[in-house]
Design a protein around this motif. Structure first.
Motif, PDB file in Angstrom:
ATOM      1  N   ARG A  92      14.843  -2.327   1.875  1.00 22.64           N
ATOM      2  CA  ARG A  92      13.865  -3.431   1.323  1.00 22.64           C
ATOM      3  C   ARG A  92      12.597  -3.190   2.214  1.00 22.64           C
ATOM      4  NH1 ARG A  92      15.019  -8.406  -1.104  1.00 22.64           N
ATOM      5  NH2 ARG A  92      12.677  -8.051  -1.412  1.00 22.64           N
ATOM      6  N   LEU A  93      12.568  -3.206   3.397  1.00 25.82           N
ATOM      7  CA  LEU A  93      11.698  -2.971   4.369  1.00 25.82           C
ATOM      8  C   LEU A  93      10.932  -1.999   4.019  1.00 25.82           C
ATOM      9  CD1 LEU A  93       9.883  -4.166   6.565  1.00 25.82           C
ATOM     10  CD2 LEU A  93      11.589  -2.892   8.010  1.00 25.82           C
ATOM     11  N   VAL A  94      11.493  -0.515   3.744  1.00 29.28           N
ATOM     12  CA  VAL A  94      10.686   0.758   3.469  1.00 29.28           C
ATOM     13  C   VAL A  94      10.057   0.466   2.001  1.00 29.28           C
ATOM     14  CG1 VAL A  94      11.296   3.109   2.734  1.00 29.28           C
ATOM     15  CG2 VAL A  94      12.537   2.066   4.934  1.00 29.28           C
ATOM     16  N   SER A  95      10.851  -0.002   1.159  1.00 33.85           N
ATOM     17  CA  SER A  95      10.093  -0.250  -0.228  1.00 33.85           C
ATOM     18  C   SER A  95       8.999  -1.197   0.034  1.00 33.85           C
ATOM     19  CB  SER A  95      11.095  -1.066  -1.389  1.00 33.85           C
ATOM     20  OG  SER A  95      10.500  -1.323  -2.284  1.00 33.85           O
ATOM     21  N   ARG A  96       8.966  -2.261   0.668  1.00 39.36           N
ATOM     22  CA  ARG A  96       7.556  -3.072   0.780  1.00 39.36           C
ATOM     23  C   ARG A  96       6.512  -2.183   1.372  1.00 39.36           C
ATOM     24  NH1 ARG A  96      10.070  -9.153   2.315  1.00 39.36           N
ATOM     25  NH2 ARG A  96      11.077  -9.372   0.131  1.00 39.36           N
ATOM     26  N   SER A  97       6.924  -1.530   2.731  1.00 37.05           N
ATOM     27  CA  SER A  97       5.868  -0.837   3.256  1.00 37.05           C
ATOM     28  C   SER A  97       5.143   0.332   2.246  1.00 37.05           C
ATOM     29  CB  SER A  97       6.489  -0.097   4.349  1.00 37.05           C
ATOM     30  OG  SER A  97       7.021  -0.953   5.466  1.00 37.05           O
ATOM     31  N   VAL A  98       6.174   0.857   1.651  1.00 38.87           N
ATOM     32  CA  VAL A  98       5.618   1.895   0.723  1.00 38.87           C
ATOM     33  C   VAL A  98       4.672   1.439  -0.434  1.00 38.87           C
ATOM     34  CG1 VAL A  98       6.142   3.362  -1.106  1.00 38.87           C
ATOM     35  CG2 VAL A  98       7.642   3.554   0.729  1.00 38.87           C
ATOM     36  N   GLN A  99       4.914   0.320  -0.765  1.00 38.01           N
ATOM     37  CA  GLN A  99       4.079  -0.393  -1.747  1.00 38.01           C
ATOM     38  C   GLN A  99       2.828  -1.157  -1.190  1.00 38.01           C
ATOM     39  OE1 GLN A  99       6.701  -3.685  -3.161  1.00 38.01           O
ATOM     40  NE2 GLN A  99       8.333  -2.514  -4.558  1.00 38.01           N
ATOM     41  N   LEU A 100       3.065  -1.441  -0.048  1.00 35.54           N
ATOM     42  CA  LEU A 100       1.826  -2.038   0.523  1.00 35.54           C
ATOM     43  C   LEU A 100       0.798  -0.810   1.023  1.00 35.54           C
ATOM     44  CD1 LEU A 100      -0.016  -4.038   2.261  1.00 35.54           C
ATOM     45  CD2 LEU A 100       1.326  -3.699   4.127  1.00 35.54           C
ATOM     46  N   LEU A 101       1.249   0.307   1.361  1.00 34.95           N
ATOM     47  CA  LEU A 101       0.418   1.555   1.767  1.00 34.95           C
ATOM     48  C   LEU A 101      -0.099   2.038   0.170  1.00 34.95           C
ATOM     49  CD1 LEU A 101       2.742   3.324   4.403  1.00 34.95           C
ATOM     50  CD2 LEU A 101       0.522   2.254   4.721  1.00 34.95           C
ATOM     51  N   SER A 102       0.575   1.952  -0.754  1.00 32.89           N
ATOM     52  CA  SER A 102       0.025   2.092  -2.048  1.00 32.89           C
ATOM     53  C   SER A 102      -1.152   1.442  -2.351  1.00 32.89           C
ATOM     54  CB  SER A 102       0.954   2.464  -3.035  1.00 32.89           C
ATOM     55  OG  SER A 102       0.487   2.890  -4.165  1.00 32.89           O
ATOM     56  N   LEU A 103      -0.988   0.220  -2.061  1.00 31.97           N
ATOM     57  CA  LEU A 103      -2.011  -0.774  -2.704  1.00 31.97           C
ATOM     58  C   LEU A 103      -3.188  -0.713  -1.659  1.00 31.97           C
ATOM     59  CD1 LEU A 103      -2.867  -3.374  -4.004  1.00 31.97           C
ATOM     60  CD2 LEU A 103      -1.770  -4.781  -2.249  1.00 31.97           C
ATOM     61  N   LEU A 104      -3.109  -0.451  -0.380  1.00 32.32           N
ATOM     62  CA  LEU A 104      -4.109  -0.118   0.451  1.00 32.32           C
ATOM     63  C   LEU A 104      -4.804   1.052   0.007  1.00 32.32           C
ATOM     64  CD1 LEU A 104      -2.580  -1.298   4.007  1.00 32.32           C
ATOM     65  CD2 LEU A 104      -4.339  -2.500   2.564  1.00 32.32           C
ATOM     66  N   SER A 105      -4.193   2.230  -0.263  1.00 27.13           N
ATOM     67  CA  SER A 105      -5.000   3.389  -0.831  1.00 27.13           C
ATOM     68  C   SER A 105      -5.701   2.967  -1.994  1.00 27.13           C
ATOM     69  CB  SER A 105      -3.848   4.428  -0.879  1.00 27.13           C
ATOM     70  OG  SER A 105      -4.382   5.640  -1.643  1.00 27.13           O
ATOM     71  N   HIS A 106      -5.023   2.378  -2.923  1.00 30.58           N
ATOM     72  CA  HIS A 106      -5.748   2.091  -4.249  1.00 30.58           C
ATOM     73  C   HIS A 106      -7.094   1.228  -3.825  1.00 30.58           C
ATOM     74  CE1 HIS A 106      -3.170   3.825  -7.156  1.00 30.58           C
ATOM     75  NE2 HIS A 106      -1.950   3.174  -6.401  1.00 30.58           N
ATOM     76  N   LEU A 107      -6.959   0.086  -2.876  1.00 34.17           N
ATOM     77  CA  LEU A 107      -7.712  -0.692  -2.370  1.00 34.17           C
ATOM     78  C   LEU A 107      -9.043   0.208  -1.874  1.00 34.17           C
ATOM     79  CD1 LEU A 107      -6.319  -3.876  -1.384  1.00 34.17           C
ATOM     80  CD2 LEU A 107      -7.539  -3.531  -3.201  1.00 34.17           C
ATOM     81  N   ARG A 108      -8.726   1.221  -1.082  1.00 30.56           N
ATOM     82  CA  ARG A 108      -9.714   1.971  -0.577  1.00 30.56           C
ATOM     83  C   ARG A 108     -10.566   3.041  -1.588  1.00 30.56           C
ATOM     84  NH1 ARG A 108      -9.500   6.800   0.272  1.00 30.56           N
ATOM     85  NH2 ARG A 108     -10.863   8.051   1.821  1.00 30.56           N
ATOM     86  N   ARG A 109      -9.717   3.217  -2.447  1.00 29.01           N
ATOM     87  CA  ARG A 109     -10.451   4.336  -3.492  1.00 29.01           C
ATOM     88  C   ARG A 109     -11.513   3.154  -4.097  1.00 29.01           C
ATOM     89  NH1 ARG A 109      -5.758   6.391  -6.493  1.00 29.01           N
ATOM     90  NH2 ARG A 109      -4.417   6.539  -4.677  1.00 29.01           N
ATOM     91  N   ALA A 110     -10.761   1.999  -4.563  1.00 29.12           N
ATOM     92  CA  ALA A 110     -11.595   0.893  -5.519  1.00 29.12           C
ATOM     93  C   ALA A 110     -13.004   0.910  -4.668  1.00 29.12           C
ATOM     94  CB  ALA A 110     -11.043  -0.185  -5.672  1.00 29.12           C
ATOM     95  N   HIS A 111     -12.899   0.601  -3.233  1.00 32.82           N
ATOM     96  CA  HIS A 111     -13.914   0.177  -2.211  1.00 32.82           C
ATOM     97  C   HIS A 111     -15.026   1.258  -2.185  1.00 32.82           C
ATOM     98  CE1 HIS A 111     -15.595  -2.164   0.978  1.00 32.82           C
ATOM     99  NE2 HIS A 111     -15.888  -0.877   1.593  1.00 32.82           N
TER     100      HIS A 111
END
Length: 143
Positions: free
Chosen positions: A87-106
């Motif tokens: 669960r912790l690894v899954s949440r971390s992967v999802q958060l890193l993916s989200l931050l990557s998408h946000l960076r690209r959007a930025h």
């Protein structure tokens, strides 16, 4: 890659919460900030695990358990630990993916600027595991 490996190798432990009955409830998927003892648990599964361990400890003080009972308890504890780690690894992967998408959007001129200040002061762990982190991410995405 780690998330996929864990899902493949430990599928019984990550597909359901070990030791918890299947009743259709999604409570064990909620983010928790802690318990009454001040510990930082990531899921209700970990709270359940801690409670069962305390009960077993209290019940078995002075009692001798068979090898089969000990093996069963150890297997359940390991499956619960693997589930929580997944669960912790899954949440971390999802958060890193989200931050990557946000960076690209930025950096995309056609899109509005990402308000990174809304995440200021929170660690990766807080963003992935606490209710405040989840609320800040939700606010960021909805603005």
């Amino acid at each position: 890659a780690l998330q996929s490996l864990m899902k493949d190798v430990f599928s019984p432990a990550v597909s359901v919460v070990p030791g918890v009955r299947k009743d259709g409830s999604t409570e064990n998927m909620e983010v928790d900030e802690g318990d009454s003892n001040g510990g930082q648990f990531i899921t209700m599964a970990m709270q359940y695990q801690s409670q069962v361990a305390r009960q077993n400890e209290n019940r078995n003080q002075g009692n001798h358990r068979t090898k089969k009972e000990l093996d069963s308890a150890a297997r359940l504890a390991e499956e619960l630990n693997m589930h929580s780690l997944y669960r912790l690894v899954s949440r971390s992967v999802q958060l890193l993916s989200l931050l990557s998408h946000l960076r690209r959007a930025h950096i995309t001129p056609e899109l509005p600027e990402v308000e990174w200040g809304m995440l200021h002061g929170l660690t990766h762990a807080q963003l992935a595991t606490t209710r405040e982190g989840q609320q800040r991410i939700e606010t960021l995405l909805n603005n």
